[in-house]
Write an enzyme that holds these catalytic residues in place. Structure first.
Site, mmCIF file in Angstrom:
data_model
loop_
_atom_site.group_PDB
_atom_site.id
_atom_site.type_symbol
_atom_site.label_atom_id
_atom_site.label_comp_id
_atom_site.label_asym_id
_atom_site.label_seq_id
_atom_site.Cartn_x
_atom_site.Cartn_y
_atom_site.Cartn_z
ATOM 1 N N SER A 82 34.906 -14.980 24.759
ATOM 2 C CA SER A 82 34.097 -14.149 23.849
ATOM 3 C C SER A 82 36.061 -13.599 22.916
ATOM 4 O O SER A 82 36.011 -14.157 21.911
ATOM 5 C CB SER A 82 34.011 -12.420 24.339
ATOM 6 N N SER B 225 23.520 -5.488 21.931
ATOM 7 C CA SER B 225 23.991 -7.316 21.983
ATOM 8 C C SER B 225 25.258 -6.822 20.832
ATOM 9 O O SER B 225 25.619 -6.363 20.189
ATOM 10 C CB SER B 225 23.399 -7.862 20.800
ATOM 11 N N ASP C 141 26.341 -12.408 30.840
ATOM 12 C CA ASP C 141 25.634 -13.822 31.271
ATOM 13 C C ASP C 141 26.334 -14.140 32.855
ATOM 14 O O ASP C 141 25.943 -15.621 33.630
ATOM 15 C CB ASP C 141 27.260 -14.482 30.461
ATOM 16 N N ARG D 7 25.740 -22.131 31.818
ATOM 17 C CA ARG D 7 25.664 -21.134 32.385
ATOM 18 C C ARG D 7 24.577 -21.782 33.880
ATOM 19 O O ARG D 7 24.688 -21.613 35.235
ATOM 20 C CB ARG D 7 25.516 -19.830 32.138
#
Ligand code: S3P
Length: 442
Positions: free
Chosen positions: A28, A173, A326, A402
């Site tokens: 990120s 989000s 995540d 992932r």
């Protein structure tokens, strides 16, 4: 569309994991460091940038819009930006590969520049909803032509000057929040976002770091109100990217569940909007010690010392979900090894990640012998109490890094090897995952 050779892999019962590793830079933060550097006039330098495919897609996109971005031999990245309002018309469609973060943030960025940009992506990205970003940006005056269902390929017709927006986020989000903030940079007046449920705040921190006029206040109901003054002039920066807690999570869980393990992971970002996995694993009885807490690049960081632990199933607090959104795939692997049942709820957002992570994890866990029940918004998993899992299945990774890494970790505690149909997606976020894993198995 990028075609790649399929790379199946088998992961089998592991001896104890021992040693010290450093995981790559935060995904990120890496995306944001390139975007904001490219919007500053002058030279920025980024150390510790994640060199995964997703971030490289962002770099290519910013180059196509006028920024000069180079990697030095010492691993440092040097960016010469064009300035807010001065992005150039790209001469080709921007290929985003697998990267939802690149796509959604860049949609915001180009929305308030007088250019038109086409975004394309792989099969996973082309199935993900973009309406959540298009809706607020359309209120600012931007026009879109998207594929059916608001999906890629799509074209953005940016507008300048755009209309400033006050927007209450309808879902938790950070990508939507960040898209609006980036659009607000080149918009006159104040762009306001009301965030009822806090999500990762890297955009807010980094925008301030680059000199933007951004404030965050708390509303009477606890919502965060973020206000950004537009037509900003960003100042170039030197940025150090901390290690990615989402990548560290695979090795935290691995060290907790593989008997007799003792691992140190250095330089892990522990921003409280990201560190939910550490909280939950500790609640399950995991030994995770923070060493040498410090600040790196404006973010809290520590080294983590993890020892094999007997885990106990819990009801995971849904309020923690945004801070570990995540990490659920690998948490489900930890749950499969715990004593008792782990219940998760409030995870609707997992259904629109790189894959439907609720359904894909349920199928994969069942294939390796785990008892799992799927609901609309979560999974309930009966743990083995530390016994090895049956394993033996072949896992379909669905182009989701992932998912692939989570089942690789499951293979380490399985009687029969677990096969992952294709490990190439791991290169999006964690290119040296397998190298670090084998280093700990020596
Ligand atoms: C991200 C936000 C999250 C996360 C993604 C990265 C970001 O997505 O899942 O991997 O960098 O802003 P959402 O905003 O869709 O929750």
């Amino acid at each position: 569309m990028i075609e790649h050779p399929i790379s199946p892999r088998r992961f089998s019962t592991s001896s104890s994991l021992k040693g010290k590793i450093t995981i790559p830079g935060d995904k990120s933060i890496s995306h944001r460091s390139l975007m904001l550097s490219a919007l500053s006039v002058g030279e920025s330098r980024v150390t510790g940038l994640l060199e995964g495919h997703d971030v490289l897609a962002t770099a290519d996109a910013m180059r196509a819009m006028g920024a000069q971005i180079t990697r030095q031999d010492n691993g440092e990245w040097v960016i010469h930006g064009v300035g807010v309002g001065s992005l150039l018309q790209p001469q080709h469609a921007l290929e985003m590969g697998n990267s939802g973060t690149s796509t959604r943030l860049l949609m915001g960025l180009v929305a308030t520049h007088p250019i038109h940009v086409t975004f394309t992506g792989d099969a996973s990205l082309s199935s993900r909803p973009m309406g959540r970003v298009m809706d607020p940006l359309a209120q600012m005056g931007t026009e879109f032509s998207a594929s059916p269902g608001g999906r890629l390929p799509l074209m953005v017709r940016g507008i300048a000057p755009a209309v400033p927006l006050s927007y209450r986020l309808p879902m938790a989000s950070a990508q939507v929040k960040s898209a609006i903030l980036l659009a607000g940079l080149n918009t006159p007046g104040i762009t306001e976002i009301i965030e009822p449920i806090p999500t990762r705040d890297h955009s807010e921190r980094m925008l301030r770091g680059f000199g933007a006029d951004l404030t965050v206040d708390l509303d009477s109901d606890g919502s965060r109100i973020i206000r950004l003054r537009g037509e900003a002039e960003l100042q170039p920066q030197n940025i150090i990217v901390p290690g990615d807690p989402s990548s560290a999570a695979f090795f935290i869980v691995a060290a907790l569940i593989v008997p007799d393990s003792d691992v140190i992971i250095t330089n892990v970002g522990l921003n409280e909007t990201r560190a939910g996995i550490v909280t939950v694993l500790r609640q399950m009885g995991g030994h995770i010690e923070e060493l040498n807490p410090r600040e790196v690049g404006g973010e809290p960081v520590a080294d983590l010392h993890i020892k094999h632990s007997i885990l106990t199933g819990i009801d995971v607090d849904p309020a923690l979900a945004p801070s570990m959104i995540d990490e659920f795939p690998v948490l489900f692997i930890a749950a499969a090894m715990a004593q008792g049942t782990t219940n998760t709820t409030g995870l609707d957002e997992l259904r629109v990640k790189e894959s439907d992570r609720i359904a894909v994890m349920a199928t994969g866990l069942a294939a390796i012998g785990v008892t799992v029940r799927e609901s609309e918004d979560g999974l309930s998993i009966d743990g083995s109490g530390g016994e090895l899992l049956a394993g033996g299945g072949t896992i379909a990774g669905h182009l989701d890094h992932r998912i692939c890494m989570s089942f690789a970790i499951a293979g380490l505690v399985s009687r029969q090897a677990v096969t992952i149909d294709d490990m190439t997606p791991v290169g999006t976020s964690f290119p040296n995952f397998e190298i670090l894993l084998s280093g700990l198995q020596q």
